[in-house]
Design an enzyme around this catalytic site. Sequence first.
Site, PDB file in Angstrom:
ATOM      1  N   GLU A 255       0.823  -1.193   0.000  1.00 54.24           N
ATOM      2  CA  GLU A 255       0.000   0.000   0.000  1.00 54.24           C
ATOM      3  C   GLU A 255       0.863   1.252   0.000  1.00 54.24           C
ATOM      4  OE1 GLU A 255      -1.946  -1.504   3.582  1.00 54.24           O
ATOM      5  OE2 GLU A 255      -1.379   0.401   4.497  1.00 54.24           O
TER       6      GLU A 255
ATOM      7  N   CYS B 259       3.745   8.376   1.142  1.00 58.21           N
ATOM      8  CA  CYS B 259       4.269   7.415   2.111  1.00 58.21           C
ATOM      9  C   CYS B 259       4.389   6.072   1.392  1.00 58.21           C
ATOM     10  CB  CYS B 259       3.312   7.340   3.303  1.00 58.21           C
ATOM     11  SG  CYS B 259       3.812   6.118   4.507  1.00 58.21           S
TER      12      CYS B 259
ATOM     13  N   CYS C  74       6.807  -7.557   6.553  1.00 61.30           N
ATOM     14  CA  CYS C  74       7.989  -6.973   7.191  1.00 61.30           C
ATOM     15  C   CYS C  74       8.709  -8.028   8.026  1.00 61.30           C
ATOM     16  CB  CYS C  74       7.581  -5.804   8.078  1.00 61.30           C
ATOM     17  SG  CYS C  74       9.012  -5.019   8.847  1.00 61.30           S
TER      18      CYS C  74
ATOM     19  N   CYS D 241       7.050  -6.042  14.403  1.00 59.22           N
ATOM     20  CA  CYS D 241       6.740  -5.384  15.684  1.00 59.22           C
ATOM     21  C   CYS D 241       5.329  -5.784  16.140  1.00 59.22           C
ATOM     22  CB  CYS D 241       6.828  -3.866  15.532  1.00 59.22           C
ATOM     23  SG  CYS D 241       8.464  -3.338  15.014  1.00 59.22           S
TER      24      CYS D 241
ATOM     25  N   CYS E  21       2.213  -3.486  15.056  1.00 60.01           N
ATOM     26  CA  CYS E  21       2.134  -2.962  13.692  1.00 60.01           C
ATOM     27  C   CYS E  21       1.475  -3.964  12.749  1.00 60.01           C
ATOM     28  CB  CYS E  21       3.543  -2.640  13.210  1.00 60.01           C
ATOM     29  SG  CYS E  21       3.598  -2.146  11.488  1.00 60.01           S
TER      30      CYS E  21
ATOM     31  N   CYS F  22       0.122   2.008   9.047  1.00 60.17           N
ATOM     32  CA  CYS F  22       0.727   1.273   7.945  1.00 60.17           C
ATOM     33  C   CYS F  22       0.330  -0.198   7.967  1.00 60.17           C
ATOM     34  CB  CYS F  22       2.241   1.464   7.909  1.00 60.17           C
ATOM     35  SG  CYS F  22       3.138   0.738   9.266  1.00 60.17           S
TER      36      CYS F  22
HETATM   37  N1  SAH Z   1       9.696  -0.078   9.325  1.00 59.06           N
HETATM   38  C1  SAH Z   1       9.983   1.287   9.494  1.00 59.06           C
HETATM   39  C2  SAH Z   1       9.102   2.211   8.686  1.00 59.06           C
HETATM   40  C3  SAH Z   1       7.645   1.931   8.587  1.00 59.06           C
HETATM   41  S1  SAH Z   1       6.536   2.288   9.868  1.00 59.06           S
HETATM   42  C4  SAH Z   1       9.927   1.662  10.944  1.00 59.06           C
HETATM   43  O1  SAH Z   1       9.474   0.869  11.743  1.00 59.06           O
HETATM   44  O2  SAH Z   1      10.380   2.756  11.264  1.00 59.06           O
HETATM   45  C5  SAH Z   1       6.446   4.059  10.082  1.00 59.06           C
HETATM   46  C6  SAH Z   1       6.171   4.448  11.525  1.00 59.06           C
HETATM   47  O3  SAH Z   1       4.836   4.102  11.943  1.00 59.06           O
HETATM   48  C7  SAH Z   1       7.114   3.735  12.493  1.00 59.06           C
HETATM   49  O4  SAH Z   1       7.572   4.625  13.469  1.00 59.06           O
HETATM   50  C8  SAH Z   1       6.193   2.696  13.098  1.00 59.06           C
HETATM   51  O5  SAH Z   1       6.681   2.224  14.317  1.00 59.06           O
HETATM   52  C9  SAH Z   1       4.896   3.455  13.214  1.00 59.06           C
HETATM   53  N2  SAH Z   1       3.712   2.618  13.412  1.00 59.06           N
HETATM   54  C10 SAH Z   1       3.459   1.374  12.946  1.00 59.06           C
HETATM   55  N3  SAH Z   1       2.255   0.947  13.364  1.00 59.06           N
HETATM   56  C11 SAH Z   1       1.738   1.941  14.120  1.00 59.06           C
HETATM   57  C12 SAH Z   1       0.521   2.114  14.834  1.00 59.06           C
HETATM   58  N4  SAH Z   1      -0.381   1.172  14.854  1.00 59.06           N
HETATM   59  N5  SAH Z   1       0.326   3.286  15.493  1.00 59.06           N
HETATM   60  C13 SAH Z   1       1.265   4.253  15.460  1.00 59.06           C
HETATM   61  N6  SAH Z   1       2.419   4.155  14.815  1.00 59.06           N
HETATM   62  C14 SAH Z   1       2.662   3.011  14.145  1.00 59.06           C
HETATM   63 FE1  SF4 Z   2       8.112  -3.441  10.254  1.00 61.17          FE
HETATM   64 FE2  SF4 Z   2       5.964  -2.207  11.225  1.00 61.17          FE
HETATM   65 FE3  SF4 Z   2       8.030  -2.738  12.805  1.00 61.17          FE
HETATM   66 FE4  SF4 Z   2       8.265  -0.850  10.909  1.00 61.17          FE
HETATM   67  S1  SF4 Z   2       6.898  -0.811  12.685  1.00 61.17           S
HETATM   68  S2  SF4 Z   2       9.734  -2.475  11.409  1.00 61.17           S
HETATM   69  S3  SF4 Z   2       6.971  -1.751   9.314  1.00 61.17           S
HETATM   70  S4  SF4 Z   2       6.710  -4.261  11.782  1.00 61.17           S
END
Ligand code: SAH
Ligand code: SF4
Length: 345
Positions: free
Chosen positions: A91, A104, A111, A115, A118, A332
């Site tokens: 996306e 974005c 991934c 995390c 996420c 995301c």
């Molecule tokens: N993988 C990279 C970039 C993608 S995510 C990273 O982790 O930095 C972009 C940002 O959105 C990151 O800071 C991530 O931790 C945050 N993010 C992901 N899921 C989220 C959520 N449910 N609420 C708030 N921030 C979130």
């Molecule tokens: Fe991957 Fe989401 Fe963690 Fe970023 S925040 S590293 S996209 S799992």
Amino acid sequence: MKKPLNTLSEPEMVEWLKSVGQPGYRSAQIFDWLYRKFASGPDEMKNLPSALKNALQENFVLTQCSVIKTQKADDGTSKMLLEFSDGECVESVIIPSKDRTTFCLSSQIGCPVGCFFCASGEGGFVRNLDASEILDEFFTCCRSIGRLPDNIVFMGTGEPLMNYSNLISALDIICGEKQVGMSPRRTTVSTSGFVPGIRKFADEGRPWNLAVSLHSPTDEGRARLIPDKHRYPIHEICEACRYYFKVTGRIVTFEYALIKGLNDSHDDVLKLAEIVSSCSAKVNLIPFNAVEKSGFSRPDRSKIIEFESTLRSNRIPVTVRIEKGDNINAACGQLRVSHLKKEGK
Ligand code: SAH
Ligand code: SF4
């Protein structure tokens, strides 16, 4: 196997043109169509002879993704689900604001970091996007708004620094003066704190912006959010960020998703301020976006404001990410996950 056209270098293009009996100057015309006019196929390249258009069609892959779904939020944010030739999806989000538009972008399908909070990590890691697919994603967004964006951020699905060579090849074309020509200062790569990647990225010596997802000022706190396998100690992340600042002169941004009861205490904010100032960095606070089954939630608004003002009173530059596209699940990975669930994948 046909090669993608959008990653061909100028010498490669000139050589190929010669091999099909075409003059070298056509190369500049083709690049102009691809990089400045966002053509999706040779049919649109009006000043090329038909023989050349046919040869391009026969020899190269032009666009590898198609938009299979678009969601538009009340605030103008639009999210597109793009499908590649193997049926995998990513996306991309187009975020307009008063004076600028930001793309974005995603760098991987799924991934590898995974995390716990996420949606992008749900369903695991599928594969990297290659450079040409990242560019296709970018140009699909350009076609959608009819121009280049003002900023791009790699904050979609994936850990961009774990898809390093494809990311750099795509960025080189997006920021190459002879190619797309965007300023590197308007480009941000976000990492979960992948230390070897941060150091390598610094050594490129380009003024790209780096954002690091810290999310907690303690290693114990980060352990509740990021699986062990890909989590680096905070002191190593800080050293790498200081190195990034030293080499590129760019101030690093620490992203901090505020989660109720996990990282929003007074003690957390004071520790965070200490870490951030030791790295001459700034903070982007992200009010947590609830993700199904994560078990985490967003603190009350007053708590978010208090956290922000404590950082400010400790002289930390801070922004709070404005909620964009709330009614279309803008966190995301959420659109892709809901698509996978619908398809029963
Ligand atoms: N993988 C990279 C970039 C993608 S995510 C990273 O982790 O930095 C972009 C940002 O959105 C990151 O800071 C991530 O931790 C945050 N993010 C992901 N899921 C989220 C959520 N449910 N609420 C708030 N921030 C979130
Ligand atoms: Fe991957 Fe989401 Fe963690 Fe970023 S925040 S590293 S996209 S799992």
